[in-house]
Design an enzyme around this catalytic site. Structure first.
Site, PDB file in Angstrom:
ATOM      1  N   ASN A 267      15.810  17.495   4.661  1.00 35.25           N
ATOM      2  CA  ASN A 267      16.709  18.357   3.892  1.00 35.25           C
ATOM      3  C   ASN A 267      16.775  19.749   4.507  1.00 35.25           C
ATOM      4  O   ASN A 267      15.786  20.289   4.997  1.00 35.25           O
ATOM      5  CB  ASN A 267      16.370  18.387   2.397  1.00 35.25           C
ATOM      6  CG  ASN A 267      14.926  18.691   2.068  1.00 35.25           C
ATOM      7  OD1 ASN A 267      14.031  18.458   2.868  1.00 35.25           O
ATOM      8  ND2 ASN A 267      14.714  19.208   0.883  1.00 35.25           N
TER       9      ASN A 267
ATOM     10  N   GLU B 240      18.737  12.395   3.642  1.00 33.42           N
ATOM     11  CA  GLU B 240      19.382  11.142   4.033  1.00 33.42           C
ATOM     12  C   GLU B 240      20.809  11.377   4.499  1.00 33.42           C
ATOM     13  O   GLU B 240      21.308  10.660   5.366  1.00 33.42           O
ATOM     14  CB  GLU B 240      19.327  10.089   2.909  1.00 33.42           C
ATOM     15  CG  GLU B 240      19.876  10.517   1.583  1.00 33.42           C
ATOM     16  CD  GLU B 240      18.847  11.213   0.703  1.00 33.42           C
ATOM     17  OE1 GLU B 240      18.225  12.175   1.179  1.00 33.42           O
ATOM     18  OE2 GLU B 240      18.710  10.822  -0.466  1.00 33.42           O
TER      19      GLU B 240
HETATM   20  N1  THU Z   1      16.944  16.020  -1.762  1.00 38.93           N
HETATM   21  C1  THU Z   1      17.048  15.178  -0.690  1.00 38.93           C
HETATM   22  O1  THU Z   1      16.966  15.630   0.464  1.00 38.93           O
HETATM   23  N2  THU Z   1      17.228  13.868  -0.914  1.00 38.93           N
HETATM   24  C2  THU Z   1      17.243  13.286  -2.143  1.00 38.93           C
HETATM   25  O2  THU Z   1      17.401  12.075  -2.257  1.00 38.93           O
HETATM   26  C3  THU Z   1      17.110  14.115  -3.343  1.00 38.93           C
HETATM   27  C4  THU Z   1      17.066  15.582  -3.128  1.00 38.93           C
HETATM   28  C5  THU Z   1      16.696  17.447  -1.518  1.00 38.93           C
HETATM   29  C6  THU Z   1      17.811  18.379  -1.878  1.00 38.93           C
HETATM   30  C7  THU Z   1      17.059  19.671  -2.089  1.00 38.93           C
HETATM   31  O3  THU Z   1      16.876  20.301  -0.816  1.00 38.93           O
HETATM   32  C8  THU Z   1      15.708  19.237  -2.593  1.00 38.93           C
HETATM   33  O4  THU Z   1      15.589  17.854  -2.284  1.00 38.93           O
HETATM   34  C9  THU Z   1      15.523  19.433  -4.082  1.00 38.93           C
HETATM   35  O5  THU Z   1      16.539  18.846  -4.800  1.00 38.93           O
END
Ligand code: THU
Length: 137
Positions: free
Chosen positions: A42, A55
């Site tokens: 992320n 993802e």
């Molecule tokens: N996030 C992801 O990268 N993938 C997920 O499936 C759920 C949420 C990230 C987005 C944000 O940077 C952090 O997790 C908190 O929501």
């Protein structure tokens, strides 16, 4: 490649996440048909809505670099999660776009918690019933 190895690659990717605002690091590892693994994490932004999920970064990276190679599976993990990381609704649409781009071939989604041992699996199509369809001009 075994699920466990893909999960391991996702954990490695999570270590490089940019998540200073939520403190929730996520890693994703995409397995392509020829065995290539593409990873993402992320990437948050101080303008919060501009952040990208792990993802989505990984799937878009795979689609950008290897457009001809179908995606077989994606592992999603977080060292900060007590429960298996379940992709958000937007990422489910992104996964479905990849499914369509590879002629409907489904993608296995592997979700793991911080220990890497509590694992859930589902196909992309199962995760998004009634996905958005565009039948306009
Ligand atoms: N996030 C992801 O990268 N993938 C997920 O499936 C759920 C949420 C990230 C987005 C944000 O940077 C952090 O997790 C908190 O929501």
């Amino acid at each position: 490649m075994r699920d466990k190895q893909l999960i391991e690659r996702a954990f490695e990717a999570a270590e490089k996440a940019w998540a200073p605002y939520s403190g929730f690091r996520v890693g994703a590892a995409v397995l392509l048909e020829d065995g290539t693994v593409v990873c993402g994490n992320n990437q948050e932004n101080r303008a919060y809505p501009l952040g990208s999920c792990a993802e989505r970064v990984a799937v878009n990276y795979a689609r950008a670099a290897y457009p001809a190679l179908p995606i077989v599976a994606v592992a999603i993990v977080s060292p900060d999660s007590e429960v298996p990381v379940s992709p958000c609704g937007g990422c489910r649409e992104v996964l479905m776009e990849a499914v369509r781009a590879q002629a409907g071939r489904d993608i296995k989604v592997i979700m793991a918690d911080r220990t890497g041992t509590t694992v859930r699996e589902a196909m992309a199509t199962e995760l998004l019933p009634w996905a958005f369809e565009f039948h306009g001009k």
